[in-house]
Design a protein around this motif. Structure first.
Motif, PDB file in Angstrom:
ATOM      1  N   HIS A  92      34.858  82.058  23.335  1.00 14.05           N
ATOM      2  CA  HIS A  92      35.816  81.556  22.355  1.00 14.05           C
ATOM      3  C   HIS A  92      37.159  81.462  23.065  1.00 14.05           C
ATOM      4  N   VAL A  93      37.768  80.305  23.075  1.00  6.11           N
ATOM      5  CA  VAL A  93      38.996  80.103  23.843  1.00  6.11           C
ATOM      6  C   VAL A  93      40.181  80.654  23.060  1.00  6.11           C
ATOM      7  N   THR A  94      40.937  81.534  23.703  1.00  6.02           N
ATOM      8  CA  THR A  94      42.114  82.089  23.047  1.00  6.02           C
ATOM      9  C   THR A  94      43.363  81.448  23.632  1.00  6.02           C
ATOM     10  N   GLN A  95      44.452  81.560  22.909  1.00  2.00           N
ATOM     11  CA  GLN A  95      45.654  80.794  23.228  1.00  2.00           C
ATOM     12  C   GLN A  95      46.690  81.594  24.000  1.00  2.00           C
ATOM     13  N   HIS A  96      46.481  82.863  24.198  1.00  2.00           N
ATOM     14  CA  HIS A  96      47.622  83.684  24.585  1.00  2.00           C
ATOM     15  C   HIS A  96      47.262  84.739  25.623  1.00  2.00           C
ATOM     16  N   SER A  97      46.227  84.515  26.371  1.00  2.00           N
ATOM     17  CA  SER A  97      45.832  85.581  27.297  1.00  2.00           C
ATOM     18  C   SER A  97      45.730  85.039  28.715  1.00  2.00           C
ATOM     19  N   ASP A  98      45.466  85.945  29.632  1.00  2.00           N
ATOM     20  CA  ASP A  98      45.261  85.567  31.029  1.00  2.00           C
ATOM     21  C   ASP A  98      43.786  85.332  31.313  1.00  2.00           C
ATOM     22  N   VAL A  99      43.016  85.181  30.286  1.00  2.00           N
ATOM     23  CA  VAL A  99      41.567  85.095  30.443  1.00  2.00           C
ATOM     24  C   VAL A  99      41.180  83.818  31.182  1.00  2.00           C
ATOM     25  N   GLU A 100      40.298  83.982  32.142  1.00  2.00           N
ATOM     26  CA  GLU A 100      39.753  82.821  32.845  1.00  2.00           C
ATOM     27  C   GLU A 100      38.478  82.392  32.128  1.00  2.00           C
ATOM     28  N   LEU A 101      38.296  81.106  32.033  1.00  2.00           N
ATOM     29  CA  LEU A 101      37.101  80.610  31.356  1.00  2.00           C
ATOM     30  C   LEU A 101      36.482  79.495  32.177  1.00  2.00           C
ATOM     31  N   LYS A 102      35.236  79.221  31.828  1.00  2.00           N
ATOM     32  CA  LYS A 102      34.602  78.005  32.343  1.00  2.00           C
ATOM     33  C   LYS A 102      34.536  77.070  31.154  1.00  2.00           C
ATOM     34  N   GLY A 103      35.260  75.981  31.202  1.00  2.00           N
ATOM     35  CA  GLY A 103      35.250  75.129  30.031  1.00  2.00           C
ATOM     36  C   GLY A 103      36.115  73.903  30.197  1.00  2.00           C
ATOM     37  N   LYS A 108      29.150  75.026  17.475  1.00  2.00           N
ATOM     38  CA  LYS A 108      27.813  75.128  18.062  1.00  2.00           C
ATOM     39  C   LYS A 108      27.801  76.220  19.123  1.00  2.00           C
ATOM     40  N   ASN A 109      26.693  76.932  19.171  1.00  2.00           N
ATOM     41  CA  ASN A 109      26.450  77.896  20.248  1.00  2.00           C
ATOM     42  C   ASN A 109      25.148  77.505  20.905  1.00  2.00           C
ATOM     43  N   PHE A 110      25.194  77.278  22.186  1.00  2.00           N
ATOM     44  CA  PHE A 110      23.959  76.874  22.863  1.00  2.00           C
ATOM     45  C   PHE A 110      23.992  77.311  24.315  1.00  2.00           C
ATOM     46  N   ARG A 111      22.934  77.020  25.021  1.00  2.00           N
ATOM     47  CA  ARG A 111      22.855  77.222  26.471  1.00  2.00           C
ATOM     48  C   ARG A 111      22.211  75.988  27.065  1.00  2.00           C
ATOM     49  N   PHE A 112      22.543  75.707  28.310  1.00  2.00           N
ATOM     50  CA  PHE A 112      21.823  74.658  29.024  1.00  2.00           C
ATOM     51  C   PHE A 112      20.532  75.260  29.569  1.00  2.00           C
ATOM     52  N   ALA A 113      19.468  74.477  29.532  1.00  2.00           N
ATOM     53  CA  ALA A 113      18.165  74.981  29.988  1.00  2.00           C
ATOM     54  C   ALA A 113      18.108  75.130  31.504  1.00  2.00           C
ATOM     55  N   GLU A 114      19.053  74.512  32.206  1.00  2.00           N
ATOM     56  CA  GLU A 114      19.050  74.533  33.673  1.00  2.00           C
ATOM     57  C   GLU A 114      20.502  74.443  34.133  1.00  2.00           C
ATOM     58  N   PRO A 115      20.813  74.772  35.387  1.00  2.00           N
ATOM     59  CA  PRO A 115      22.211  74.691  35.841  1.00  2.00           C
ATOM     60  C   PRO A 115      22.727  73.239  35.816  1.00  2.00           C
ATOM     61  N   VAL A 116      23.913  73.067  35.261  1.00  2.00           N
ATOM     62  CA  VAL A 116      24.523  71.724  35.216  1.00  2.00           C
ATOM     63  C   VAL A 116      25.987  71.822  35.617  1.00  2.00           C
ATOM     64  N   TRP A 117      26.483  70.755  36.205  1.00  2.00           N
ATOM     65  CA  TRP A 117      27.906  70.606  36.518  1.00  2.00           C
ATOM     66  C   TRP A 117      28.486  69.614  35.510  1.00  2.00           C
ATOM     67  N   VAL A 118      29.417  70.072  34.686  1.00  2.00           N
ATOM     68  CA  VAL A 118      30.095  69.169  33.751  1.00  2.00           C
ATOM     69  C   VAL A 118      31.213  68.460  34.511  1.00  2.00           C
ATOM     70  N   ILE A 119      31.227  67.127  34.451  1.00  2.00           N
ATOM     71  CA  ILE A 119      32.301  66.377  35.134  1.00  2.00           C
ATOM     72  C   ILE A 119      33.109  65.505  34.165  1.00  2.00           C
ATOM     73  N   VAL A 152      27.372  78.936  25.717  1.00  3.80           N
ATOM     74  CA  VAL A 152      28.321  77.830  25.581  1.00  3.80           C
ATOM     75  C   VAL A 152      28.725  77.743  24.114  1.00  3.80           C
ATOM     76  N   HIS A 153      30.032  77.779  23.908  1.00 10.16           N
ATOM     77  CA  HIS A 153      30.560  77.723  22.542  1.00 10.16           C
ATOM     78  C   HIS A 153      31.363  76.437  22.398  1.00 10.16           C
ATOM     79  N   TRP A 154      31.033  75.669  21.380  1.00  8.66           N
ATOM     80  CA  TRP A 154      31.774  74.426  21.112  1.00  8.66           C
ATOM     81  C   TRP A 154      32.568  74.602  19.837  1.00  8.66           C
ATOM     82  N   MET A 155      33.869  74.417  19.962  1.00 12.46           N
ATOM     83  CA  MET A 155      34.784  74.611  18.838  1.00 12.46           C
ATOM     84  C   MET A 155      35.498  73.301  18.522  1.00 12.46           C
TER      85      MET A 155
END
Ligand SMILES: [Cu+2]
Length: 291
Positions: free
Chosen positions: A101-112, A62-73, A138-141
């Motif tokens: 898209h979350v990768t397995q082998h990098s120094d990439v910082e993500l929000k997720g 799924k690819n989507f966006r939240f309609a408003e700012p949210v804090w995932v807990i 927002v990408h759901w894998m």
């Protein structure tokens, strides 16, 4: 409290359908930081052939966006069969919900956030959240395994616990994520017997680690993270009971502070009791705060 209905508004953008999550269900979770809401979505029933591993079909993502700012807990995944029941077999490999898209082998910082077969539910330490803005993609894998001899049809359901920014009554601190695997490609096969693999790396920034969750397959027994520079074991996560039982997680409001340049070592252990190689993955999902 206003009872809202989950609504997926379909926006047309450049000829492609993009979903905007616009509504939130009441949540049973309580938080000192504000009223919580629940967001739910699921894959359709997916056909899984026998022997499919780390199976990720475009139709399930799924690819989507939240309609408003949210804090995932919080984040919880459930597998359901065609009748809506939980099957006895374990068809969940792992999942990511992130701003990329979350990768397995990098120094990439993500929000997720992530889940897997042995950590199907993640709850952040109190006082922390992952902030998604309406501008964040927002990408759901979801990824499935079917180790059985027969094809099957299952779906994956997600329940996110969020605090809508407008409901925040006490500030939350933002967490950022990163994923490391002991090897790339991250799907490998463990020969019969005891198997230990290690990898060393540096975090490219100063951070306090507040959450560590493992991704293992059956017969993975532990994951360790050591600060080699300081000769400190940060955490060792084990099974809470037998070989297919849930894994422990590291969750700390205080956190473990890593200095720039510290070398970390991750170590995975498998014990394969069979006479044949078994499928395996071994990784840690990090959630950290910046100083
Ligand atoms: Cu996996």
């Amino acid at each position: 409290m206003k009872v809202a209905v989950l609504l997926l508004a379909v926006l047309t953008r450049a000829g492609q359908a993009a979903e905007t999550l616009t509504a939130f269900l009441p949540s049973p979770v309580t938080s000192a930081h504000g009223q919580t809401s629940q967001v739910e979505f699921a894959t359709p029933l997916m056909e899984l052939e026998s022997g499919s591993l780390a199976h990720h079909l475009p139709a399930a993502m799924k690819n989507f966006r939240f309609a408003e700012p949210v804090w995932v807990i919080g984040y919880k995944t459930t597998i359901l069969d065609a009748k809506g029941h939980t099957p006895p077999e374990n068809f969940l490999c792992h999942t990511f919900l992130a701003d990329q898209h979350v990768t397995q082998h990098s120094d990439v910082e993500l929000k997720g956030i992530y889940s897997d077969a042995f950590t199907p539910e993640v709850r952040l330490p109190d006082g922390f959240g992952i902030l998604f803005q309406p501008t964040d993609p927002v990408h759901w894998m979801p990824m499935f395994n079917n180790r059985g001899d027969a094809p099957t049809r299952v779906s994956m359901k997600v329940s996110l616990t969020v605090i809508r920014a407008k409901h925040i009554t006490k500030p939350l601190r933002p967490l950022y994520g990163s994923l490391r695997s002991v090897q790339v490609p991250h799907l490998f096969f463990v020969p019969p017997g005891h198997d230990v693999r290690t990898i060393r790396f540096q975090l490219p920034f100063a951070a306090s680690i507040h959450f560590l969750g493992t991704h293992l397959h059956p017969y993975g027994t532990s994951m360790e993270l050591t600060n080699v520079t300081r000769n400190e074991l940060i955490w060792r996560g084990r099974r809470t009971a037998g070989p297919e039982s849930p894994m422990e997680v590291f969750s700390s409001a205080t956190g473990y502070a890593v200095r720039p340049g510290d070398t970390l070592e991750m170590k995975s252990t498998y014990d394969n009791p069979s006479k044949d190689p078994i499928d395996a993955m071994a990784g840690l999902f990090f959630l950290y705060s910046r100083p």
